[in-house]
Design a protein around this motif. Structure first.
Motif, mmCIF file in Angstrom:
data_model
loop_
_atom_site.group_PDB
_atom_site.id
_atom_site.type_symbol
_atom_site.label_atom_id
_atom_site.label_comp_id
_atom_site.label_asym_id
_atom_site.label_seq_id
_atom_site.Cartn_x
_atom_site.Cartn_y
_atom_site.Cartn_z
ATOM 1 N N ARG A 97 0.827 -1.200 0.000
ATOM 2 C CA ARG A 97 0.000 0.000 0.000
ATOM 3 C C ARG A 97 0.868 1.260 0.000
ATOM 4 N N ARG A 98 0.489 2.178 -0.826
ATOM 5 C CA ARG A 98 1.058 3.510 -0.956
ATOM 6 C C ARG A 98 2.473 3.513 -1.536
ATOM 7 N N PRO A 99 2.612 3.356 -2.841
ATOM 8 C CA PRO A 99 3.925 3.425 -3.493
ATOM 9 C C PRO A 99 4.504 4.829 -3.347
ATOM 10 N N HIS A 100 5.648 4.924 -2.711
ATOM 11 C CA HIS A 100 6.138 6.226 -2.242
ATOM 12 C C HIS A 100 7.410 6.690 -2.937
ATOM 13 N N MET A 101 8.427 5.845 -2.946
ATOM 14 C CA MET A 101 9.724 6.217 -3.521
ATOM 15 C C MET A 101 10.065 5.284 -4.674
ATOM 16 N N LEU A 102 10.814 5.831 -5.636
ATOM 17 C CA LEU A 102 11.139 5.113 -6.866
ATOM 18 C C LEU A 102 12.596 5.360 -7.231
ATOM 19 N N PHE A 103 13.346 4.289 -7.442
ATOM 20 C CA PHE A 103 14.734 4.381 -7.887
ATOM 21 C C PHE A 103 14.974 3.344 -8.976
ATOM 22 N N PHE A 104 16.007 3.592 -9.802
ATOM 23 C CA PHE A 104 16.484 2.592 -10.758
ATOM 24 C C PHE A 104 17.842 2.094 -10.294
ATOM 25 N N ASN A 105 18.135 0.830 -10.584
ATOM 26 C CA ASN A 105 19.491 0.351 -10.334
ATOM 27 C C ASN A 105 20.452 1.030 -11.296
ATOM 28 N N HIS A 106 21.740 0.810 -11.109
ATOM 29 C CA HIS A 106 22.741 1.527 -11.908
ATOM 30 C C HIS A 106 22.549 1.339 -13.407
ATOM 31 N N ASP A 107 22.301 0.116 -13.830
ATOM 32 C CA ASP A 107 22.129 -0.158 -15.259
ATOM 33 C C ASP A 107 20.722 0.142 -15.750
ATOM 34 N N GLN A 108 19.856 0.565 -14.846
ATOM 35 C CA GLN A 108 18.485 0.956 -15.163
ATOM 36 C C GLN A 108 17.680 -0.168 -15.823
ATOM 37 N N THR A 109 18.031 -1.396 -15.489
ATOM 38 C CA THR A 109 17.269 -2.552 -15.957
ATOM 39 C C THR A 109 16.084 -2.841 -15.043
ATOM 40 N N HIS A 110 16.162 -2.333 -13.814
ATOM 41 C CA HIS A 110 15.139 -2.607 -12.819
ATOM 42 C C HIS A 110 14.705 -1.325 -12.110
ATOM 43 N N ALA A 111 13.426 -1.252 -11.814
ATOM 44 C CA ALA A 111 12.893 -0.198 -10.961
ATOM 45 C C ALA A 111 12.655 -0.770 -9.576
ATOM 46 N N ILE A 112 12.929 0.035 -8.565
ATOM 47 C CA ILE A 112 12.714 -0.361 -7.175
ATOM 48 C C ILE A 112 11.691 0.584 -6.568
ATOM 49 N N ILE A 113 10.557 0.063 -6.162
ATOM 50 C CA ILE A 113 9.468 0.870 -5.610
ATOM 51 C C ILE A 113 9.239 0.453 -4.166
ATOM 52 N N SER A 114 9.269 1.426 -3.256
ATOM 53 C CA SER A 114 9.005 1.142 -1.849
ATOM 54 C C SER A 114 7.626 1.665 -1.470
ATOM 55 N N THR A 118 3.061 0.085 3.988
ATOM 56 C CA THR A 118 3.449 -1.288 4.288
ATOM 57 C C THR A 118 4.968 -1.401 4.147
ATOM 58 N N GLY A 119 5.491 -2.614 4.291
ATOM 59 C CA GLY A 119 6.935 -2.794 4.217
ATOM 60 C C GLY A 119 7.419 -3.375 2.917
ATOM 61 N N HIS A 120 6.644 -3.238 1.853
ATOM 62 C CA HIS A 120 6.978 -3.905 0.603
ATOM 63 C C HIS A 120 7.991 -3.134 -0.232
ATOM 64 N N VAL A 121 8.931 -3.887 -0.790
ATOM 65 C CA VAL A 121 9.875 -3.381 -1.785
ATOM 66 C C VAL A 121 9.650 -4.200 -3.051
ATOM 67 N N ALA A 141 8.368 0.507 4.573
ATOM 68 C CA ALA A 141 9.502 0.775 3.680
ATOM 69 C C ALA A 141 9.359 2.173 3.101
ATOM 70 N N HIS A 142 10.021 3.144 3.737
ATOM 71 C CA HIS A 142 9.920 4.517 3.248
ATOM 72 C C HIS A 142 10.750 4.721 1.991
ATOM 73 N N ALA A 143 11.968 4.186 1.978
ATOM 74 C CA ALA A 143 12.841 4.331 0.812
ATOM 75 C C ALA A 143 13.771 3.133 0.746
ATOM 76 N N ALA A 144 13.979 2.608 -0.466
ATOM 77 C CA ALA A 144 14.911 1.511 -0.710
ATOM 78 C C ALA A 144 15.858 1.975 -1.812
ATOM 79 N N VAL A 145 17.103 2.242 -1.431
ATOM 80 C CA VAL A 145 18.048 2.912 -2.327
ATOM 81 C C VAL A 145 19.129 1.931 -2.772
ATOM 82 N N PRO A 146 19.340 1.766 -4.088
ATOM 83 C CA PRO A 146 20.342 0.819 -4.577
ATOM 84 C C PRO A 146 21.763 1.354 -4.427
ATOM 85 N N SER A 147 22.688 0.463 -4.111
ATOM 86 C CA SER A 147 24.096 0.847 -4.067
ATOM 87 C C SER A 147 24.591 1.105 -5.484
#
Length: 441
Positions: A97-114, A118-121, A141-147
């Motif tokens: 519930r409530r998609p909040h933050m959005l990042f791409f991995n370095h190669d931008q092959t994947h999107a990461i939505i937190s 709820t605690g879903h990534v 899960a407020h934010a999930a940030v890729p290295s």
């Protein structure tokens, strides 16, 4: 003689070209937003699309956003209450519930939505738009940030007051929550012997946003109640290497940018205890090491504090293409603060109120690959996160994707249009955009 001169010139030019290429490659590896080429803008609407959550992902194409009438751009629309919700239910037993933050991995092959309620990534394939994995880290899960090296994510489990790590293998679509790496910010003790959460030093250690340094090892963790930790993201469990109290770093920061040995961190409002806030700090990255520093060391430099202005609330920030200027969004004051990075002076303030929007409420930012445009998530009239009732620091009148044409080599900008996002339920506008990110195709 002429032939020798030509040869020397050729060698010199070839050497310069190699140096530039190496520098460009290093920059590319360091920051994926340096890639050029056609792009698309992904933006999340947090409002529910099902009875137990969902949300919506909108994907806009560059040709429409840079055209004569970006307000009529037609996005690709993905209901996160569909296949994504089903996958999360299957893999975690609960609905996101409530998609909040959005990042791409370095190669931008994947999107990461937190998902912040709820605690879903959620992991999505950016080419096929299909959800491929879903992990529930617990409470929130407020934010999930890729290295930067794509080996893991650092997750800010906000109300759980946990810092967590998910191991990532994007080639095989393998994602693993490493429980042994978890750092409990409510119960831990700092290397200097202080309680991580303390009524005087750090009264509310809900982690807000993890922001990586230039090397991708240390991650800066802003806290809801003020204060900050710098954490070694490679250690197991995650290890604090520097601590700051709320007198030195104010709360609710969610903007972190590194450049030329500096780390920029902001502070904002959005909580009942601290609804209004706007500060920007910078730290020398060379002063941090795996050996823990004394408290509040190195001292942050305060670039600005706008708390005396009253109605302010900083949140997102982004560098322009040439990295001469840093833009910081103030969603309450409806402005962009522009900082010149070579001397850290505020050199401009872009007022966004006008014909395009009477109350845009700019939140998170990202730029086009060539730096000609800046994109903003504009909040709605019924914001679902970080708004304090009666203060209305995050309330906006025109929910959607805001488009700014960058001018003056990054010092100035013209608010060109809003690509509107709407979700009307029972005659009430519920759309509330937040996470936004640019992907090079």
């Amino acid at each position: 003689m002429k032939k020798k001169l030509f040869t020397r010139k050729a060698v010199l030019l070839f050497s310069i070209a190699l140096a530039v290429a190496a520098l460009s490659a290093a920059s590319l590896a360091h920051n994926p937003s340096e890639r050029d080429g056609p792009y698309e803008v992904w933006i999340l609407d947090q409002s529910d699309t099902t009875a137990d959550g969902g949300g919506t992902l909108y994907i806009y194409q560059d040709t429409e956003l840079e055209g004569d009438d970006p307000s009529s751009a037609t996005p690709e629309v993905i209901d996160l209450g569909g296949a994504a919700r089903d996958l999360c239910l299957e893999e975690s037993g609960t609905a996101p519930r409530r998609p909040h933050m959005l990042f791409f991995n370095h190669d931008q092959t994947h999107a990461i939505i937190s998902f912040v309620t709820t605690g879903h990534v959620l992991f999505m394939n950016t080419a096929t738009r299909q959800p491929i994995a879903c992990i529930d880290v617990g409470e929130q899960a407020h934010a999930a940030v890729p290295s930067p090296d794509d080996r893991y994510l650092i997750v800010a489990n906000q109300n759980g007051k946990l810092l967590q790590r998910i191991r990532t293998d994007y080639a095989t679509n393998t994602f693993t929550l490493e429980n042994e790496a978890t750092l409990n910010l409510a119960t831990c003790t700092t290397p200097n012997g202080f309680a991580c959460q303390d009524a005087a030093l750090r009264p509310d250690n809900a982690p807000i946003c993890p922001d990586f340094d230039e090397e991708g090892r240390f991650v800066f963790i802003t806290l809801r109640g003020g204060g900050m930790f710098v954490v070694d993201s490679t250690a197991t469990p995650l290890a604090i290497v520097a601590e700051y109290d709320r007198a030195h770093i104010h709360g609710n920061g969610c903007g972190g940018v590194h450049l030329d040995g500096q780390m920029y961190i902001n502070a904002g409002g959005g909580t009942p205890a601290n609804p209004l806030e706007s500060d920007l700090y910078t730290f020398p990255l060379s002063a941090f090491s795996s050996t823990p520093n004394p408290p509040n060391t190195p001292q942050p430099a305060v670039i600005y504090s706008h708390d005396d202005r009253g109605f302010v609330d900083s949140h997102g920030m982004a560098l322009n293409k040439k990295e001469k200027y840093l833009w910081v969004a103030d969603r309450a004051a409806n402005r962009i603060i522009v900082v010149k990075t070579n001397d850290n002076r505020v050199v401009n303030e872009i007022d966004l109120v006008g014909e395009v929007s009477s109350d845009p409420a700019p939140d998170l930012l990202d730029r086009s690959p060539d730096g000609d445009f800046m994109f903003m998530a504009l909040r709605g009239p019924n914001p679902l996160t970080a708004n304090v009732a009666g203060v209305n620091n995050a309330v906006g009148a025109t929910p959607g994707l805001g488009i700014i044409k960058v001018k003056g080599n990054g010092k100035k900008g013209v608010f060109k249009a809003v690509a509107p996002i709407s979700h009307v339920v029972g005659g009430v506008e519920r759309a509330d955009p937040h996470g936004v990110a640019v992907r090079v195709k």
